[in-house]
Design a protein around this motif. Sequence first.
Motif, PDB file in Angstrom:
ATOM      1  N   THR A 118      34.512  47.597  36.241  1.00 29.40           N
ATOM      2  CA  THR A 118      35.140  46.269  36.191  1.00 29.40           C
ATOM      3  C   THR A 118      36.416  46.307  35.363  1.00 29.40           C
ATOM      4  OG1 THR A 118      32.924  45.342  36.264  1.00 29.40           O
ATOM      5  CG2 THR A 118      34.710  43.830  35.751  1.00 29.40           C
ATOM      6  N   ASP A 119      36.324  46.959  34.237  1.00 28.85           N
ATOM      7  CA  ASP A 119      37.514  47.108  33.395  1.00 28.85           C
ATOM      8  C   ASP A 119      38.617  47.849  34.142  1.00 28.85           C
ATOM      9  OD1 ASP A 119      37.017  45.738  31.141  1.00 28.85           O
ATOM     10  OD2 ASP A 119      36.396  47.453  29.925  1.00 28.85           O
ATOM     11  N   LEU A 120      38.218  48.935  34.793  1.00 26.99           N
ATOM     12  CA  LEU A 120      39.205  49.738  35.518  1.00 26.99           C
ATOM     13  C   LEU A 120      39.951  48.888  36.543  1.00 26.99           C
ATOM     14  CD1 LEU A 120      37.549  53.179  36.376  1.00 26.99           C
ATOM     15  CD2 LEU A 120      39.732  52.799  35.244  1.00 26.99           C
ATOM     16  N   ALA A 121      39.203  48.088  37.256  1.00 26.08           N
ATOM     17  CA  ALA A 121      39.830  47.253  38.288  1.00 26.08           C
ATOM     18  C   ALA A 121      40.828  46.278  37.665  1.00 26.08           C
ATOM     19  CB  ALA A 121      38.747  46.502  39.056  1.00 26.08           C
ATOM     20  N   SER A 122      40.463  45.741  36.521  1.00 23.82           N
ATOM     21  CA  SER A 122      41.356  44.807  35.835  1.00 23.82           C
ATOM     22  C   SER A 122      42.627  45.519  35.373  1.00 23.82           C
ATOM     23  CB  SER A 122      40.619  44.193  34.639  1.00 23.82           C
ATOM     24  OG  SER A 122      41.515  43.471  33.832  1.00 23.82           O
ATOM     25  N   PHE A 123      42.463  46.704  34.804  1.00 16.16           N
ATOM     26  CA  PHE A 123      43.643  47.452  34.331  1.00 16.16           C
ATOM     27  C   PHE A 123      44.537  47.847  35.506  1.00 16.16           C
ATOM     28  CE2 PHE A 123      40.585  49.024  30.852  1.00 16.16           C
ATOM     29  CZ  PHE A 123      40.782  47.860  30.122  1.00 16.16           C
ATOM     30  N   GLU A 124      43.926  48.168  36.601  1.00 18.90           N
ATOM     31  CA  GLU A 124      44.717  48.551  37.771  1.00 18.90           C
ATOM     32  C   GLU A 124      45.548  47.382  38.278  1.00 18.90           C
ATOM     33  OE1 GLU A 124      41.709  51.893  39.600  1.00 18.90           O
ATOM     34  OE2 GLU A 124      42.761  50.559  40.957  1.00 18.90           O
ATOM     35  N   ARG A 125      44.963  46.205  38.251  1.00 19.41           N
ATOM     36  CA  ARG A 125      45.718  45.024  38.693  1.00 19.41           C
ATOM     37  C   ARG A 125      46.932  44.804  37.791  1.00 19.41           C
ATOM     38  NH1 ARG A 125      40.543  42.971  39.681  1.00 19.41           N
ATOM     39  NH2 ARG A 125      40.436  41.970  37.636  1.00 19.41           N
ATOM     40  N   ASP A 126      46.715  44.917  36.485  1.00 16.22           N
ATOM     41  CA  ASP A 126      47.837  44.730  35.558  1.00 16.22           C
ATOM     42  C   ASP A 126      48.878  45.838  35.716  1.00 16.22           C
ATOM     43  OD1 ASP A 126      46.619  42.494  34.586  1.00 16.22           O
ATOM     44  OD2 ASP A 126      45.780  43.462  32.795  1.00 16.22           O
TER      45      ASP A 126
END
Lengths: 432, 539
Positions: B333-341
């Motif tokens: 979940t964190d990874l997906a958020s960082f990727e979006r940013d």
Amino acid sequence: MPILQRPLSRRQLVKGAAAAAAWGSLGSMAAISRQAHAAAGDRKFLFYFASGAWDATPLDPKFGSDGQSAVGGTDMDPGTTLGRAGNLTYSAGNDRLNMDLFFQDWYPYATIVRGVDVHSVAHDTGMQWTLTGSTSMSAPDWPTALAARSPIAYPMPHLVFSGPNYPGTLGGAVVRGGGGTLLRLMDGSINATADENAPAHVWAVDNMIDAQVYRRGDRYGSNRTGAGRSRIDAFLASLERSQELEGRLFEAGLSGSTNEILDQSMMALEVMRLGLARCAMIDVPGIWDTHDDNSVVGPQLDDFYGVLIEVMDYLSRTPGVASPTLLDEVTIVVMSEMGRTPLLNSSGGRDHWTYASQLILSSQITGNRILGATDDEFLARTIDLRTGQPSASGTYLGTEHVGAALLQFGGVDSEEFLNGVEPLAGLVGEGA
Amino acid sequence: MTLLLLLSCATETGSPGEQVVPVDLSPREMLIRASVDIRGIHPSEADLAAFEADPSDAAYEAYVDAWLQDDRFLDRMEEVWNGVFRTRTGETYFDPAEAGLSDLDSRDVAEAIGDEPLQLVRWIVDNDLPWTEIVLAEHTMGNSTTAAMWNQTLTGDPSGWSPATYDDGRPMAGVLSSTTFWQRYPSAGSNANRHRANNVSRIFLCDDYLSRPVEFSRSDVEAATAEEMEDVIRDNPTCAGCHSSLDPLAAHFFGFWWDKEDETLSARSRYYASDEDEWQSWSGRAPNYYGVPTNGLRDLATHLADDPRFVDCAVQTTLEALQQRELTDDDWTDLASFERDFASGGLTMRALVRSIVTSDSYRNPVDSDTISSVKMVSPDQLRSIILDKTGYDWTFEERAALVSNDMGMPVLLGGTDSRYVTDRNYQPTVSAMFVAERLAQVAGYRVAASDLAGETMSNPVLLQKVTVQDTPASNPQAFEDQVRFLYLTLTGIPLEKDAPEVQEGVDLWKQIFSVTSSPTSAWAGVIAAVLRDPRLLFY
């Protein structure tokens, strides 16, 4: 060898003399009655690793019944014949005379393990499989696991002189000793050579500072749990070990040694004799990745077995910590990351092969035995892991089975590291 | 977010049987953590005090944004990416004399060579270019040393680093065109560039073919014995599982093929366009990218940059370096958020690191069986922290001991040498203790000697509260103030009012003085003790 008076240790400063006495010293060790063999938890391990993937045929020769002619499927090195010592067989030749001399003298202590599948024909992966039984970076290698799970606290649990090391999650147990820098750090002489230098501290001052650092570390970790706490614990434990070592460096004769394999071997055995380390890793020098020319193997084996002769001689005549000789306490394990193709290629070399041969030397393991097997084409045969002998209904021997057996031999629960892996009980178990 | 959910219920488990316990960081600890990760140094006391007074999200983010513009952030990014590039090996690969560099110290040459790909990282980060430029840039980087060794043409001042191209007309695709890169990852004989292809996959796609479990069946092994190896690799299902994609990747690199008799620098460091089709003589597999036909090195770079795994991998690499652990499914979940940013920020490293260090999971660390809230400084970070706080740089023959591999010091402290030791050890070891001890010893002595000798009387580095004449008996308040000042300045965390460290520091001074009769030695020892404090080794 001079035995220096040890300074007051940090542990004595911080925890009191009772804790220090528990660690033991040469004097207290002498008071321990000598046992015929070390108990599982006391056993020490010297690992040699031939990086580059050494030829497995010298320890698993394929000669015809005359002991000279080749068999189909496997080429033996030119000029070699079948060597035999006790029940052991190997390739003998003028380019590897020491190998023959070694086995003639020491076969009762030697176990050859053949047909060990390392599950890879790539150096890096084979090395990791061979030493950890997996490809997970979180998995420690055998010596690290043995050292980290030792019931005895060693200042340098696993001393890596050279060769590979997979610390996994147990890196706190590993000390890298190669290159000489560590010795200069230990005795403090390194700061005299810094561009902007400082006078060396006296031990007493070091101890005072260590004690203060320890107290702070203890407080810093007090509100941590889990892996955070274990990192602080590793800090504290390493601090203790460093303090122990500062006072015993010269005792171990560590200064003035070179990076030669014999020097490293003697150093490893000396720190084991002094109870400073449980395991050590030493690289076997040589070009073992012999794609282009396999003829270099014989002379390199000659050199290596020459070292083993001296090492075994030393072990057999040196009193152990709690046993008549060090040979009763130290087990030697010789490995490489894979084997090499049974057939020589067009340039006289051998390419990568998944089946390896290993050598284990110990007075605590029934020697003069061959475990595991390959056929004439150098393909592994199935074995009964309980005996190590071929069995049509058995299992292909993997490096993980050997590793599990070594861990159990060292008193370590192999299930912690190799869940569900059956040990090669034939090596060290009741069937041995 | 998984970790946040876990935070709300401390006894819940991330994985079966695992307890996750949140760690409450103080504002000072939180700011130190971000600063060490971003810049490799602690914040100033003024910044710590200000943040303590206003620990708001806005204040925190303002610091992060400012530090991301600091040149030391560029150093950190080089360090992070050297963790996977592994080019700082200390090797020159050829005799520098062949390039007319016999007057240079070979260690300087090795340093420049090892830095060539990492300087491209620095260029990209510094100029806020998208990370894809690491393979798409139509240049690499060079200075006078690499220009001489690798026959580069520089576009800027040769005394520093600038974009560079090669004189052999090779196609330019960022580090995929870098001579250093292919010297570090060579290919010999029947390997046929597979080693290179795997490292491209490992570094940019986080897919290491060598980590894939391979079970050879008996028939596989028999086939490899009896038949032509390349045929087996192509046709045997076990082999083809990897080689069907690996070999076409490898086919892109035959322009860098050196299977030649001529072993000179000029022969082995150049690109041979005439060899680009040599794959036909080896694997027989035409260049393609996971089944899509390609047209040369630059086309490969384009496919790499367009591959969603490329961005995934950049995030994973950066996050693992900052978290000091391998990621698990719980991090998804964190990874997906960082990727979006990362994507919305134009794929700049500043956007990615900002996203990570301002995230809830970063600012609210936890301890569990597998996750440590305690991070250990790298050799580079320890060097810069000590240098920043004391002005002392531990050098030997003008080379920084904690950065150079000459003495093996980085490995002893848990770092890597990019060759034999390629993964960091985050657990403190005996050898790390000795490194920290000797560094603190010499740094403490240099500062104490300088401060007490009056050399820095107007602006002493650390001993600002005492004079050389003071003793605990003659000026006890000055001693207490000094000990408190040392802990505050060096660790960033003030001592409590009734902290035992005050008396312990004074006692330590007395003990050392009783042995040495030297105020300088006594203060050097006290400083050394604080420089070895866990709050400097950990963060």
